[in-house]
Design an enzyme around this catalytic site. Structure first.
Site, short mmCIF file in Angstrom:
data_model
loop_
_atom_site.label_atom_id
_atom_site.label_comp_id
_atom_site.label_asym_id
_atom_site.label_seq_id
_atom_site.Cartn_x
_atom_site.Cartn_y
_atom_site.Cartn_z
N GLU A 315 0.88 -1.18 0.00
CA GLU A 315 0.00 0.00 0.00
C GLU A 315 0.91 1.23 0.00
O GLU A 315 1.83 1.30 0.81
CB GLU A 315 -0.84 0.03 1.28
CG GLU A 315 -1.87 -1.05 1.36
CD GLU A 315 -2.60 -1.02 2.70
OE1 GLU A 315 -3.07 0.05 3.08
OE2 GLU A 315 -2.65 -2.07 3.35
N ARG A 530 5.66 -13.98 8.72
CA ARG A 530 6.03 -12.59 8.66
C ARG A 530 7.35 -12.40 9.39
O ARG A 530 7.68 -13.15 10.31
CB ARG A 530 4.91 -11.85 9.39
CG ARG A 530 4.90 -10.40 9.27
CD ARG A 530 3.80 -9.93 10.24
NE ARG A 530 4.13 -8.60 10.65
CZ ARG A 530 3.56 -7.52 10.10
NH1 ARG A 530 2.63 -7.65 9.21
NH2 ARG A 530 3.91 -6.33 10.49
N LYS A 540 3.47 2.43 10.29
CA LYS A 540 3.60 3.76 9.69
C LYS A 540 3.22 4.84 10.67
O LYS A 540 3.85 5.87 10.77
CB LYS A 540 2.66 3.84 8.49
CG LYS A 540 3.15 3.07 7.32
CD LYS A 540 2.01 2.32 6.65
CE LYS A 540 2.56 1.18 5.82
NZ LYS A 540 1.55 0.20 5.52
#
Lengths: 821, 760
Positions: A315, A530, A540
């Site tokens: 994204e 992950r 973020k």
């Protein structure tokens, strides 16, 4: 149940659009429903289940364990039923099935999408045509490959070697023959010789031989040849290997990497990844086969030309971090390993948070890691198509407009939406109103009618955002969500393997559901673990908080673990890639300490960054007898002193040189101190001189300003205890020293850090040295150049560097700082 | 960032102030520093202060000029928020503008008028997208809604609506009665035509918003000026206005006109005229305008046999009745038709079930009891039992071939339904002539013949279709199995109403979801040359849904459709509760109480429906409709009862009032509130004219509400009975005005089907 799954039955009216896909979806649920009934409503059925499992010859503990796995149990029960029926048809009734383990094997390995072929396999077992586990396994793979086709029994029998009997004599003969070929090696290496190799060769020749028997035969024949194992033979293998490794390490570094396993993701994938072939999506676990699957897959193969196609779909609302390095590597390397292509797809569906700089930054980082996207695509390119599909879903009754608030949709025991069953035309109308700007933000969402794995209901597909989009400009005020967009964009791009992290496993069913609901090509989702890193934050939002709180400078502050930050710190992408590759392809989430990455980087830099001498805290040293030494004003020293053919660089020498303040001790030196002090000489690296202390010059406030020394050539007699680095003709540069930003392993964990991650910051994580001396030859270096400052550590040239001022970042210390663990 | 800066800077500012203060030396300076250092410190302080001043000045300028600098955003976090909001709104505006444009383009392509084109009834309609009106059909199968299930699939393709019929003036006024607007329009139209014969611009006439501008305004001058300009003659609006006024015929209504420079014509009414009109009403009673009489057929309510009436039928019934009452009030010849669904395949199923359940029914009337569950039972059998299904189909054939046994069964079933429906109609005081679909059975065959011989039918996949002009969806006149559809029966009904009933106006009060269906039927009728739309008014009067207070389809708590009977009973229960709560039961006889209770309950339910814009959905709320404040029936009924009681308690007899009225040709009006009330009373005629044209009954409701508030204003300032030192004096003119007001209200309430009660 299985009959239901396969429904080609005319009971379902194919004229009703969408009905087909609904049924496929439901069939999953059916499994749970029926199991639930077994356990809750009819306890007697539970007993029957147990007796069925015992009939397979399972032990009590195994039965108990198996029952926990509901879908396996269900599968086994149906297999037992089949077997019993078939036995009954030939008039047989058994208390315990002698080859229950074969049936269990088949039951545990057969995937749902080919379960309709089970009766044939069970029959082969009951009829004693399939006798061994190997045959059973072959049968299972055969039916999987024919999941969407009719079964050819003759071919199946051939494929699993029905009727082929391998006699003990044959096995003995074959093994004898193979051992013969390895005889010499065997005699030398004895039991260190890999037995697997012999077994493998034997298996290649005798495909249907009984495994256990074969292994025993090999063992016997080896003992015949080599005798009983000696004490040496019992010593652990690794030690021998370790010795070898040490020996080889000095020769060439590649050897080291080879013995440690695959160092690139590509190699790792070639050796480890067992994913489906292009077009054989139906062979993967949990893949949902619909009446259209075969056609859709065929078309897909035509479009892709059978080429592997992956994508990396970030994204564009922040910069990539170390976790993404793994994603990038896996996706690009998978494609590379199979001569495929990998797209970079910006999942730009949330314009509120997207900025141009993130698009650029992400692409830059992908290229920095050494990968070139086959295509750069944008989810927003598909907005029109996605909208059309949304309408289609509403029309099929598979999506509805909902007015629940975000709060109502969140949480554990969320209530079902009261709008779930509103009429189609109403949803259609309001959805259009949403698109036309008639509703407020948050007043309505479009939701998909399905329940996700963890019970989350009806994921949102569209929401209203009055927000300008970087690419679609002001065309839309409704934007699709990840859940809705992701799989459909994968489908549009004909992605063969949709690789993603484990958290998305729970979205797999919605992924398949959506593609099937719309009758479009459905890629296969594969998950991997992950990668997380301790002592940092990667979200973020949190990084932004750090920036706005002026704790770090920007997204690429070298104390962070964004890829941009790692690059700025001087971490080579090659090292990062091989680090990620070495972590492997496991499905579990991985949390690593930063020092593990450091070790990987150190190993790489050790080989790849040229040495130079730099003095961080200089003190001047005047050589009083300089003129008598007759030294040249410039000398060449190797960039890689340990490599004989190394390139060189020229540095100056003169009467005044600078050394580290800490390499000198005023007054009487402490016992451990081995460097320059009164009465204690020290060597200068690379130039073969020994310095002998004469006097120190002290300023008004008592600090030492400079030292006067006499220099002598190093000889056998005056060889000093230590050699230090120095700079003679310096230019001042700035050096930034970084330390860990957070004190705690998990700064985000409120138990570990009650004050929140901002309170956990190491205030001294950045030290800026303004007067560091390097030799003048370095005035021509470029941004990103990397060096090893001898005796200090690895440094890299920061982009802040200007013609007037060079700035270095410390990448790493030479050795791990033992004080920080 | 702002908070970090602020604490640093503010103290400095303080420093500066103190430096300028009485004590010249800053107290902050530690003792024992040199004068030089001290000076240095002062310089620094001053410098900092100057920087601060400069910064604040910049901020101030930015604020004053409205320039949003980053600095400004930093100090005003709210501004950031508001700015974001503003951006979002701007973005939304862009989206909305584009949506409007797209819709307009689409409409233009399909020939649909937009809101701006058709002011009289287009406005509320245009807001509703087609889907929305379709929603009405599926969600609440009101009236004919439930008969049209077969068409749903077709409609899903979002077909274009047939072009709406051009607006024609069907209302020919013979006498404006009290109408002010009507008269004004009449004279202004005349004046404009005389002054500007070449221009045809619609008349713009409105009530003035401010008494300064008179009572009414004619705003046509601007339009005419523009039209003239297009013709090449330049004339300012004010000049145009003057020309119009010059041609204005002598009119007793107008006392004076004014023309402000912009070109409006402000009209001031002649109070004498108003007084005269009121005098007339006081003598002769309320007069409604006289309109050239028409034969009107109103098709409304129209439930289905075998299914109980539910909330979906409420609106059609109430609106249809009110429209019929309106027409009757102005002297039209009205035929009220209940087009019930009493014919169709479901009867086969019901009859078959009847045979099984009541084998003896030929001799004694079957006790079907709850027809709804009887229907469900048979439907269940029909769906599950193939044999029964077959029998049901056979029954249909036998019924349609009029076999007596089957006709008897059919009648029995219909009777049950009829009985329960009539209960509802009786309660609501609604009269209807039942003329169900069965009535058209033979006529349908004739229609098919007619269409076939005139080659209007096209055969597709066994069906016989008719493709009316401008319609996307054809009419299925004959199904592939040879059966008829609602399209067929509605065509037959249309022809019957036009030719056999000789209707001039055909009004179909059916939910808005059926609009497409009716437009198609009407278009077919015109194609067949059955009527000329310039002469005959054939109109579908659509309406929105009834919603629950959750803004969703109105349902019972258990999620079922609300039965109309239950809804009414609940209304009565609550109304009684409310009256008792107010202790009204003490002042009234039982008969009066019952009358008041029913008036409040049924009036409340009707008024709640009628007072909402017909074409929009409305939210059903007992609490709201029984509220005695605001625009509700209860409020109006109270207001009405109060005026009646004022008149009653004045002690003046009807004879005395009549005598007074007869002796005063002009009802004397003095107080401004008297004038205002009188004007409001006269407006009834305008409203009636308007409603006859638009069939939007909420206009009449609004009028009533305004009338009663105007009365309250009047009554609070003007004593009807003045009590002075023990003697009381009756102001006869005011008493008459009150009396006239009550009569006017009564007339309007009657038109709405609400029974006013003199005592509440």
């Amino acid at each position: 149940m299985f009959v239901f799954r396969r429904t080609h039955s005319p009971a379902f009216d194919s004229r009703i659009p969408g009905q087909g896909s609904l049924i496929w979806n439901v069939s999953f649920g059916m499994i749970y429903v029926s199991i639930g009934m077994i356990y809750s409503i009819f306890p007697c059925r539970c007993m029957m289940v147990e007796s069925d499992l015992r009939w397979l010859g399972l032990s009590d503990s195994k039965v108990a364990e198996t029952i926990k796995n509901k879908s396996l149990t269900e599968q086994l029960v149906s297999i037992v039923k089949l077997a019993k029926q078939q036995l009954a048809s030939v008039g047989q009734k058994l208390d315990v099935f002698p080859k229950g383990s074969l049936l269990y094997n088949v039951g545990s390995k057969t995937k749902a999408q080919c379960a309709h072929h089970l009766p044939t396999v069970v029959q082969l077992i009951v009829e004693d045509k399939i006798k061994t586990d190997i045959q059973a396994t072959a049968a299972v793979s055969y039916i999987l490959a024919h999941a969407m086709k009719d079964l050819n029994r003759t071919e199946l029998e051939k494929e699993c070697g029905v009727g082929i009997i391998v006699t003990p004599a044959e096995i003995e003969e074959t093994v004898k023959c193979i051992i013969g070929t390895y005889k010499e090696k065997l005699i030398i290496e004895r039991y260190q010789f890999p037995v697997g190799k012999i077994l493998g060769d034997a298996r290649a020749k005798l495909k249907w031989a009984d495994g256990k028997y074969l292994a025993t035969e090999v063992e016997i024949q080896l003992r015949n040849l080599l005798g009983v194992k000696t004490e040496d033979d019992l010593k652990p293998k690794s030690k021998v290997k370790g010795d070898q490794k040490q020996g080889e390490k000095k020769k060439a570094d590649e050897v080291v990497e080879e013995t440690e396993g695959p160092s690139t993701m590509e190699e790792l994938i070639k050796s480890r990844a067992r994913l489906h072939k292009v077009g054989e999506n139906y062979t993967s676990d949990g893949y949902v086969v619909t009446p259209n699957t075969e056609r859709l897959l065929k078309e897909h193969v035509v479009r892709t030309g059978g080429q592997v196609r992956t994508r990396f779909p970030p994204e564009p609302n922040g910069l990539l971090h170390i976790g993404h390095a793994k994603a990038i590597n896996i996706n690009f390397a998978y494609a590379k390993a199979y001569n495929g292509v990998c797209n970079l797809r910006f999942d730009d569906t949330n314009p509120e948070k997207e900025e141009k700089k993130f698009f650029d930054g992400i692409e830059q980082m992908v290229r920095w890691l050494g990968y070139t996207p086959a295509k750069i695509t944008y989810s927003s390119d598909n907005f029109d198509q996605l909208y059309k599909w949304a309408i289609e879903l509403i029309e099929k009754g598979l999506a509805f407009v909902c007015h629940q608030t975000v709060e109502e949709m969140r949480g554990q025991d969320q209530k079902a939406s009261p709008w779930r069953d509103r009429p189609v035309h109403e949803s259609l109308r309001i959805f259009q109103d949403m698109k036309n700007g008639k509703l407020e933000e948050g007043d309505a969402t479009l939701r998909l009618k399905l329940t996700l794995e963890e019970g989350k209901m009806d994921p949102v597909a569209y929401r209203i955002k009055y927000c300008h989009h970087e690419r679609s400009h002001d065309n839309w005020c409704i934007y699709p969500t990840y859940d809705y967009t992701h799989c459909l964009c994968d489908s549009i791009e004909d992605i063969t393997h949709s690789l993603c992290t484990k958290e998305f496993q729970s979205r797999r069913s919605s992924y398949y559901w959506l593609c099937n609901a719309l009758d479009v090509y459905c890629p296969v989702q594969w998950e991997y673990g992950r990668l997380n890193v301790n002592y940092t934050v990667v979200s973020k939002r949190k990084i932004l908080k750090l920036i706005t709180s002026k704790i770090v400078r920007d997204w690429d502050d070298p104390r962070l673990f964004t890829l941009a930050a790692l690059r700025r710190r001087g971490i080579p992408s090659e090292a990062l890639n091989s680090f990620v590759a070495r972590l492997g392809l496991t499905g579990s989430q991985m949390v690593i300490d930063p020092h593990l990455l450091d070790a990987s980087v150190r190993e790489y830099l050790n080989v790849h960054s040229p040495r130079t001498m730099a003095v961080l805290d200089p003190i001047s040293v005047v050589i009083t007898n300089y003129s008598s030494l007759g030294m040249a004003s410039s000398i060449s020293i190797p960039d890689f002193p340990s490599v004989p053919s190394s390139t060189v660089h020229d540095i100056s020498f003169g009467s005044t040189i600078y050394i580290e303040r800490e390499d000198y001790q005023s007054g009487t030196p402490s016992k451990e101190f081995r460097r320059l002090a009164m009465g204690q000489s020290v060597g200068l690296k690379h130039i073969g001189l020994v310095l002998e202390m004469e006097k120190e010059i002290v300023s008004d406030d008592g600090s030492v300003i400079s030292i006067e020394v006499k220099a002598y050539k190093v000889t056998g007699e005056n060889k000093p205890a230590a050699f230090i680095h120095w700079v003679a003709n310096p230019i001042p540069v700035q050096v930034r020293l970084y330390e860990r930003l957070f004190h705690h392993k998990n700064p985000e964990d409120t138990e570990e850090v009650p004050g929140g991650f901002l309170s956990d910051c190491n205030e001294n994580s950045l030290t800026i040295l303004h007067r560091v001396f390097v030799d003048k030859y370095m005035s021509t270096i470029k941004v990103w150049d990397r060096f090893q400052f001898e005796r200090i550590g690895f440094f890299s040239v920061d982009p802040d560097t200007t013609r007037e001022k060079i700035v270095f970042n410390r990448t790493l210390l030479l050795k791990e700082d033992s004080t920080k663990k | 960032m702002a908070p970090q800066n602020k604490p640093n800077k503010n103290p400095k500012k303080e420093d500066k102030k103190e430096a300028k203060g009485v004590t010249p030396s800053p107290p902050a300076a530690p003792a024992g520093i040199s004068p030089n250092q001290e000076l240095q410190q002062l310089y620094t302080t001053q410098f900092n202060a100057e920087v601060d001043v400069a910064r604040l000045t910049r901020l101030l300028t930015a604020m004053e000029t409205g320039e949003i600098t980053e600095e400004l955003l930093e100090v005003c976090p709210e501004l950031v928020e508001v700015q974001q909001k503003n951006q979002k709104l701007k973005f939304r505006k862009t989206i909305l503008e584009r949506s409007v444009k797209t819709q307009e383009d689409e409409n233009a392509k399909k020939g649909i008028k937009t809101a701006a084109d058709g002011p009289s009834k287009g406005a509320p309609d245009a807001k509703k997208s087609k889907e929305e009106s379709k929603g009405g059909k599926e969600e609440q199968k009101g009236g004919k809604g439930e008969k049209k299930e077969g068409d749903n699939n077709k409609n899903n393709k979002t077909p274009s609506a047939p072009p709406k019929a051009k607006k024609h003036d069907y209302v020919v006024v013979k006498d404006f009665a009290g109408s002010i607007m009507g008269r004004l329009a009449h004279v202004f139209k005349k004046a404009i035509k005389e002054a500007f014969p070449t221009v045809s611009v619609p008349l713009v006439l409105a009530e003035a918003t401010n008494p300064k501008f008179g009572d009414y305004q004619c705003n046509s001058a601007m339009g005419i000026s523009a039209a003239l300009k297009a013709q090449g003659t330049a004339k300012r609006p004010a000049e145009v206005a003057a020309d119009i006024v010059a041609k204005l015929p002598v009119c007793p209504l107008i006392s004076k006109t004014e023309i402000p420079p912009a070109g409006f014509i402000n009209v001031f009414l002649n109070e004498e005229f108003i007084a005269k009109q009121c005098g007339e009403i006081s003598r002769h009673g309320v007069r409604l305008p006289t309109i050239e009489s028409r034969r009107v057929i109103v098709d409304f309510s129209s439930p289905n046999i075998a299914k109980e009436m539910h909330v979906g039928h409420l609106r059609s019934t109430i609106i249809g009745d009110a429209i019929s009452r309106l027409f009757e009030a102005i002297g039209f010849d009205v035929l009220r038709l209940n087009h019930i669904g009493d014919w169709g395949t479901q009867f086969g199923m019901l009859i078959a079930h009847l045979f099984d359940r009541f084998p003896n029914f030929q001799k004694e009337t079957p006790a079907i009891g709850d027809l709804q569950s009887f229907y469900k039972e048979s439907k269940k059998r029909f769906d599950e039992d193939a044999e029964f299904k077959k029998r049901a189909y056979e029954c249909v054939v036998k019924l349609q071939s009029s076999q007596p046994e089957f006709i008897k069964a059919w009648n029995d079933i219909c009777d049950v339904s009829r009985k329960s429906n009539n209960e509802v109609y009786d309660k609501l005081d609604i009269k209807l002539n039942e003329r169900g679909e069965s009535y058209y059975h033979n006529r349908m065959e004739a229609i098919v013949e007619e269409l076939k011989t005139r080659s209007f039918l096209r055969e597709e996949e066994g069906r016989h279709l008719m493709f009316p002009t401008g319609c996307d969806i054809p009419l299925t006149v004959v199904k592939s199995d040879g059966g008829f559809t609602y399209d067929t029966s509605d065509l037959a009904a249309l022809k019957n109403r036009l030719f056999e009933e000789n209707g001039d106006w055909l009004i179909y009060v059916v939910d808005a979801g059926q609009s497409l269906h009716f437009e198609t039927i009407f278009s077919a009728g015109r194609d067949l040359g059955w009527y000329d739309e310039a002469v005959k008014r054939v109109e579908h009067v659509g309406f929105g849904l009834v919603l629950g207070e959750d803004k969703k389809k109105f349902k019972t708590r258990s999620g079922e459709t609300v039965r109309l009977k239950d809804l009414l009973d609940e209304g009565v229960r609550r109304s009684e509760e409310k009256l008792k709560e107010k202790c009204r039961d003490r002042d009234m006889s039982e008969a009066e109480l019952t009358a008041a209770r029913d008036a409040v309950a049924y009036g409340g339910i009707k008024y709640a429906d009628l007072s909402h814009t017909r074409t929009q959905d409305y939210i059903f709320s007992y609490d709201r409709m029984l509220d005695d404040k605001g625009n509700t029936a209860v409020y109006l009924l109270y207001a009405y009862a109060r005026i009646r009681s004022i008149v009653r308690q004045s002690g003046v007899s009807q004879e005395e009032m009549d005598k007074y009225a007869a002796s005063n040709e002009l009802l004397p009006l003095g107080h401004p509130k008297e004038v205002k009330l009188a004007k409001q009373v006269l407006k009834l005629s305008d409203v009636i004219l308007q409603v006859v044209d638009t069939l939007m009954l909420h206009t009449l409701c609004d009028y009533l509400y305004n009338l009663s508030t105007t009365f309250t204003e009047f009554y609070s300032e003007c004593y009807v009975v003045e009590k002075l030192e023990g003697t009381s004096k009756v102001n006869m003119n005011r008493l008459l005005l009150a009396h006239v007001t009550a009569n006017t209200m009564e007339t309007a309430l009657n038109i709405l089907g609400i029974k006013p009660v003199p005592k509440m």
